[in-house]
Every structure is written in structure tokens, then in C-alpha cells.
Scaffold this motif. Structure first.
Motif, PDB file in Angstrom:
ATOM      1  N   ALA A  28       0.856  -1.172   0.000  1.00  0.00           N
ATOM      2  CA  ALA A  28       0.000   0.000   0.000  1.00  0.00           C
ATOM      3  C   ALA A  28       0.892   1.223   0.000  1.00  0.00           C
ATOM      4  CB  ALA A  28      -0.925  -0.031   1.208  1.00  0.00           C
ATOM      5  N   PRO A  29       0.310   2.424  -0.114  1.00  0.00           N
ATOM      6  CA  PRO A  29       1.141   3.618  -0.239  1.00  0.00           C
ATOM      7  C   PRO A  29       2.159   3.742   0.868  1.00  0.00           C
ATOM      8  CG  PRO A  29      -1.131   4.134  -0.674  1.00  0.00           C
ATOM      9  CD  PRO A  29      -1.102   2.728  -0.197  1.00  0.00           C
ATOM     10  N   ARG A  30       3.364   4.188   0.505  1.00  0.00           N
ATOM     11  CA  ARG A  30       4.434   4.257   1.468  1.00  0.00           C
ATOM     12  C   ARG A  30       5.298   5.469   1.179  1.00  0.00           C
ATOM     13  NH1 ARG A  30       6.013   0.607   4.192  1.00  0.00           N
ATOM     14  NH2 ARG A  30       5.072  -0.965   2.896  1.00  0.00           N
ATOM     15  N   MET A 152       1.312  10.862   4.058  1.00  0.00           N
ATOM     16  CA  MET A 152       1.976  10.985   5.358  1.00  0.00           C
ATOM     17  C   MET A 152       2.372   9.621   5.896  1.00  0.00           C
ATOM     18  SD  MET A 152      -0.836  13.666   6.841  1.00  0.00           S
ATOM     19  CE  MET A 152      -2.117  12.758   5.946  1.00  0.00           C
ATOM     20  N   LEU A 153       3.514   9.583   6.549  1.00  0.00           N
ATOM     21  CA  LEU A 153       3.990   8.392   7.241  1.00  0.00           C
ATOM     22  C   LEU A 153       4.374   8.782   8.656  1.00  0.00           C
ATOM     23  CD1 LEU A 153       4.934   5.406   7.305  1.00  0.00           C
ATOM     24  CD2 LEU A 153       7.169   6.232   6.589  1.00  0.00           C
ATOM     25  N   PHE A 154       3.786   8.100   9.641  1.00  0.00           N
ATOM     26  CA  PHE A 154       4.084   8.335  11.048  1.00  0.00           C
ATOM     27  C   PHE A 154       4.830   7.124  11.594  1.00  0.00           C
ATOM     28  CE2 PHE A 154       0.272  10.641   9.931  1.00  0.00           C
ATOM     29  CZ  PHE A 154       0.437  11.889  10.530  1.00  0.00           C
ATOM     30  N   ASP A 155       6.059   7.335  12.026  1.00  0.00           N
ATOM     31  CA  ASP A 155       6.835   6.288  12.681  1.00  0.00           C
ATOM     32  C   ASP A 155       6.392   6.246  14.139  1.00  0.00           C
ATOM     33  OD1 ASP A 155       8.732   4.735  13.995  1.00  0.00           O
ATOM     34  OD2 ASP A 155      10.374   5.412  12.715  1.00  0.00           O
ATOM     35  N   LEU A 156       5.561   5.278  14.476  1.00  0.00           N
ATOM     36  CA  LEU A 156       4.983   5.230  15.813  1.00  0.00           C
ATOM     37  C   LEU A 156       6.009   4.838  16.864  1.00  0.00           C
ATOM     38  CD1 LEU A 156       1.494   3.632  15.050  1.00  0.00           C
ATOM     39  CD2 LEU A 156       2.162   6.036  15.130  1.00  0.00           C
ATOM     40  N   GLY A 157       7.114   4.262  16.429  1.00  0.00           N
ATOM     41  CA  GLY A 157       8.182   3.986  17.380  1.00  0.00           C
ATOM     42  C   GLY A 157       8.803   5.266  17.906  1.00  0.00           C
ATOM     43  N   LYS A 158       9.088   6.196  17.004  1.00  0.00           N
ATOM     44  CA  LYS A 158       9.670   7.470  17.406  1.00  0.00           C
ATOM     45  C   LYS A 158       8.664   8.363  18.107  1.00  0.00           C
ATOM     46  CE  LYS A 158      12.991   7.525  13.573  1.00  0.00           C
ATOM     47  NZ  LYS A 158      13.426   8.243  12.349  1.00  0.00           N
ATOM     48  N   GLY A 169      -1.124   7.483   5.869  1.00  0.00           N
ATOM     49  CA  GLY A 169      -2.340   8.229   5.582  1.00  0.00           C
ATOM     50  C   GLY A 169      -2.221   9.032   4.310  1.00  0.00           C
ATOM     51  N   ILE A 170      -3.326   9.154   3.592  1.00  0.00           N
ATOM     52  CA  ILE A 170      -3.383   9.975   2.378  1.00  0.00           C
ATOM     53  C   ILE A 170      -4.676  10.782   2.401  1.00  0.00           C
ATOM     54  CG2 ILE A 170      -3.722   9.947  -0.113  1.00  0.00           C
ATOM     55  CD1 ILE A 170      -1.748   7.772  -0.383  1.00  0.00           C
ATOM     56  N   LEU A 208      -5.717   4.985   5.283  1.00  0.00           N
ATOM     57  CA  LEU A 208      -5.386   5.211   6.687  1.00  0.00           C
ATOM     58  C   LEU A 208      -5.218   3.831   7.316  1.00  0.00           C
ATOM     59  CD1 LEU A 208      -4.974   7.338   8.921  1.00  0.00           C
ATOM     60  CD2 LEU A 208      -7.374   6.967   9.539  1.00  0.00           C
ATOM     61  N   TYR A 209      -3.971   3.384   7.454  1.00  0.00           N
ATOM     62  CA  TYR A 209      -3.733   2.023   7.915  1.00  0.00           C
ATOM     63  C   TYR A 209      -2.414   1.932   8.662  1.00  0.00           C
ATOM     64  CZ  TYR A 209      -0.458   1.579   4.022  1.00  0.00           C
ATOM     65  OH  TYR A 209       0.585   1.758   3.163  1.00  0.00           O
TER      66      TYR A 209
END
Length: 507
Positions: A28-30, A152-158, A169-170, A208-209
């Protein structure tokens, strides 16, 4: 440097020759500004110049997807020079790039990198398509459509300490009119890529995934709202064409295969049984495509059934130049009840002709592409490809019962223009035989065959050609040509000739 990547359907990671982030095309989008030693920047799209060799960077997304078993399948039948065993094979992205190479505003790169290091990566992309009907069809005229999106890409680790988890998300805006509807007389086959059946909306929520890899990067999952045709049945080569992106029309037309801006709740699991095979499968909730105009009104969506797609891809490499091929089989079962397309049966025939009961829909497809020469680099788009595919849907309940296509996507044909890409493709569309039969009955009875229908609809075909020109980092301009045969799937409307321009800008 970062890419907006749409879902690609199983281009595998065999012989370490795919996305260095996942070892295969992202499902999926990245957004992934990742390079590996000896690789070009993975954000390079099909029509853009190859990036220079760069040193490895610290990735911001998951690392490559490793094989469950350190062996081969079909590739074991090839010679020792044609296999997936090499440990230093090609490393570069093979996925659907949704922007030009680079950025038009490089001055903000330090700020973007500052955000990326803290867990947030974004991209703003413009895609505009203008197509004019210059001969045949209903009338001469031009239409324009565009797609503005923030990925958008959110690195949830950081961000929140959930190491290994990423949120994608797009949000997009799509506006414009479809030239096929206005000037050609074609309402089944879309003649531009960017189009929306949902009408105008300032900001649509598309993907949104969340994403996570397990078992030392041997299994990858995506869960949330995802467009299926950016995960299954697509490829970067198809998306160099205007009409075939994000997937062939016979795949993305049924409601069970969601396509931007429509997305579906569900998830996909992806893994590599062997080094040369990738298997992906999932389960998704299905609803009418025309519902939820903005993508935000989740509670108003109607569920009609479940889609369970599965796709297997084999990726061999041939010859001393390591020419990659991508060969895949796909299947999807949609449990939604679909009516017989025979439609209204005239009273004179009702005694002996009956509509079939509602039933679920199945889709089968086989797609393949093979690099035939290599130029200007070792990544998977540095050369020319031949490609072909066939799609079959349950005939009595599917607008398109069959589609096949074949074509070529060729790099650097003109001297001194090494990174331009030329593509040509012929695609054929077969309508449902029950649809044709029902229209024939109504025509014989003197009844209306339906809105915008000029006769019993049987088949149509399109010849498409493009020439992609990377003008500057962040901008690709692509002149387009289309020749539509049998608009409206009948012989009533004259064949149409269209010319146009597609512009992709990465701001």
C-alpha cells in the motif's frame, strides 16, 4: 528524498531485487527515503532519470521482507546464471511511484529531514491530466482532471514508543470532468487515470492504515482503510500508462475492488515462502463505491459483503544482465449478492426467459512483464519491458466479463534522451454476455436499452501511447495519445482520437 508509493500487487523480493525496505513492492502507499549500497534511490519513478549511487541511509520504515525458507521454487529450474540465489542482486524499488523524481522545492529539505528524524514524513504531489477529443466520438472538446494529495507516514516507534509500527495516511482532492463521458460517448472504460465517481470534495480521506512486520521481517501486515487496487493487480509499469493505472479496468470496475479515492476496511498479510515467490492475501469489507463522498463518514457506509483476494508472484532473473521478470496469478472472491445483468425482461419474453438469482462475483487474473534490455543502471526500471495480462470476471454479473492487454514500456529510445520512457499498449474489453442479451431483447421489444446506450453493447478496444519526459527534479511531463475503438461498446459512435498531457509534480 521520499516517495509516495501506491499499492503494488506482489512484485516480489526474490534475489534481493525489490524494495530495500520490504524486499518487495509495498502492499500500500508508502513514504520511504531508503537507499541501499549500490542501489539507486528507490523513489525514482518509471519515467524519471536514475539517481546516482548513494551510500546507505538509515531507513524510516520496515526493513526488507525475508523469505520463510532459504531456497527457491520455480527458479531452481533455471541455469545457475538465471536464478534467485545471488546475494548481491539488483536492489531498487519496483512499485507504483506517484510523483516525479526529486522535489521542486529542495530548499525545504533540511526541514523535511528534521521532521523525518522525529517520526513524521510527508509529500505533497500534484497530478494533472488534460485530454482532448480531436476526431470521432460525440464531439470535439477537452476536459481536465487533477489529483492533489498529501501523503503521510508516522513512525509510531519514534512518536509514541510502538517500535516497528507505522501509520500511513493519504488525504486528496480530485476535481475535473471525464473526457470519455463528455466528448467520446464512453462511460464504461475510463480514458484518464484521475477520476472520481463521488463528485467534488475539498479533502477526501483515502488510505489510513497501520503496518507491522513480525518474525524477524518474515511476515508483513497492513490493517485499516486500504484501496485494494493499489495492493493487488497493479504494477509500476501499468501506472506509467494513463488508462491502466492503478489496475486494469476489468479489475478496478467491480465494487469489490476499491480504487482511490474509495478505500475498504480490512487488511493484507504478505510473506515470501521462498526467495523467488511472494504471496499476499487479505480480507476486506465491501460496500457500494458511490457511498461516503469524503471518506470520513465511516458510520454511513453500507456493507454488502466480504472480498478475499489472494495473489502469488514469481520473480526470476535472466541472463548476465540480470533481467527481471514479474509473473503473477491473482484471484478474488466477493461475497456480495450481485444481480443478473440481463436487466428488465420485456413482457413478451418473460414466460421463457428468467433472470438468474443474485450471486457472488469471482475475479481471476494473470499478469506478466519481462525486462528485455537494460540501460543506465542496475535498478528494476533501468530498461525496457514487454507486458501482458488477462482478467476474467463472473460473466453474468460483471460489466466486463473479460479484458486482455499487451504492450511495451521502453527506456531511452531517443539518442541523448536516456531517461525518457515510451509506452504503447493495446487493451480489449469484452462486455457481459447477459448484459448484451438483455439489451438485445429490449431493443427488439422497442424498449429503452438504458441511459447512454445506443445499441447492444458487446466490446471495445483502446490503443494508448505515451512519452514520459523528466524535465527537472520534481517534474515529469507526459504527452498522451489514445485511439478509442467502438465508443460505448457499439458501432454507432465513430472511433475517437484523443491527445493530451499528463503532468506530475512533487512539491
Amino acid at each position: 528524498m521520499m516517495a509516495v508509493m501506491l499499492a503494488c500487487c506482489g512484485w516480489t523480493a526474490a534475489s534481493r531485487a525489490a524494495d530495500p525496505v520490504h524486499g518487495a513492492v509495498s502492499s500500500a502507499p508508502r513514504l520511504t527515503p531508503v537507499t541501499t549500497p549500490g542501489a539507486v534511490d528507490v523513489a525514482t519513478p518509471a519515467s524519471a532519470p536514475a539517481a546516482p549511487v548513494k551510500k546507505a541511509k538509515r531507513p524510516i520504515a520496515e526493513e526488507r521482507l525475508e523469505a520463510l525458507f532459504d531456497t527457491e521454487s520455480i527458479s531452481a529450474l533455471l541455469s545457475h546464471n538465471d536464478d534467485a540465489l545471488r546475494k548481491s542482486d539488483l536492489s531498487a524499488g519496483y512499485f507504483v511511484a506517484e510523483q516525479s523524481f526529486g522535489n521542486l522545492v529542495p530548499q525545504i529539505r533540511p526541514w523535511r529531514e528534521w521532521l523525518s528524524n522525529r517520526g513524521f514524513t510527508f509529500e505533497l504531489t500534484y497530478k494533472g491530466e488534460s485530454m482532448a477529443n480531436v476526431g470521432g466520438g460525440l464531439s470535439k472538446g477537452i476536459d481536465y482532471v487533477h489529483d492533489l494529495r498529501v501523503s503521510m507516514l508516522f513512525d509510531l516507534g519514534k512518536l509514541v514508543g510502538l517500535n516497528g509500527w507505522f501509520l500511513h495516511g493519504i488525504v486528496m482532492n480530485r476535481e475535473g470532468r471525464q473526457v470519455g463521458w463528455d466528448h467520446v460517448g464512453e462511460r464504461n472504460v475510463l480514458l484518464t487515470e484521475v477520476w472520481s465517481i463521488h463528485g467534488p470534495a475539498a479533502a477526501r480521506l483515502a488510505d489510513l492504515y497501520v503496518e507491522k512486520s513480525f518474525l524477524h521481517h518474515r511476515i508483513n501486515i497492513n490493517v485499516g482503510r486500504i484501496a485494494l487496487t493499489h495492493t493487488y493487480g497493479t504494477s509500476v509499469l501499468l501506472c506509467t500508462f494513463m488508462m491502466q493505472c492503478s489496475a486494469p479496468m476489468a479489475i478496478r470496475e467491480p465494487p469489490g475492488w476499491s480504487v482511490y479515492p474509495k478505500t475498504s476496511w480490512g487488511g493484507t498479510v504478505r510473506f515470501r515462502p521462498t526467495r523467488d515467490l511472494t504471496l499476499r492475501t487479505g480480507i476486506y469489507k465491501i460496500g457500494p463505491k458511490a457511498q461516503d463522498n469524503t471518506g470520513w463518514a465511516w458510520g454511513s457506509e453500507t456493507t454488502t459483503g466480504i472480498q478475499t483476494p489472494v495473489e502469488l508472484t514469481w520473480e526470476p532473473f535472466f541472463g548476465a544482465r540480470n533481467l527481471p521478470g514479474h509473473y503473477k496469478l491473482g484471484f478474488g472472491h466477493d461475497t456480495s449478492p450481485y444481480p443478473d445483468l440481463i436487466g428488465t425482461i420485456p413482457a413478451a419474453y418473460q414466460a421463457y426467459i428468467h433472470a438468474h438469482k443474485e450471486k457472488p462475483r469471482d475475479t481471476f487474473y494473470i499478469e506478466a512483464d519481462q525486462m528485455v534490455y537494460r540501460k543506465h543502471g542496475e535498478h528494476q526500471m533501468a530498461g525496457g519491458y514487454l507486458l501482458a495480462g488477462y482478467i476474467h470476471n463472473t460473466p453474468s454479473i460483471s460489466t466486463f466479463s473479460d479484458e486482455f492487454y499487451f504492450g511495451a514500456s521502453l527506456l531511452g529510445l531517443i539518442p541523448h534522451r536516456p531517461y525518457d520512457r515510451f509506452g504503447v499498449m493495446y487493451s480489449y474489453y469484452q462486455m457481459s454476455p447477459r448484459l448484451t442479451y438483455g439489451q438485445s431483447l429490449r431493443q427488439a421489444a422497442g424498449m429503452s436499452m438504458g441511459a447512454y446506450v445506443n445499441g447492444p453493447q458487446t466490446h471495445s478496444a483502446v490503443l494508448e501511447a505515451y512519452y514520459g519526459i523528466p524535465v527537472t527534479p520534481g517534474l515529469v511531463v507526459t504527452p498522451e495519445f489514445e485511439y478509442m475503438m467502438r465508443p460505448g461498446e457499439t458501432s454507432v459512435i465513430p472511433n475517437a482520437m484523443l491527445v493530451g498531457l499528463k503532468v506530475i509534480a512533487n512539491l
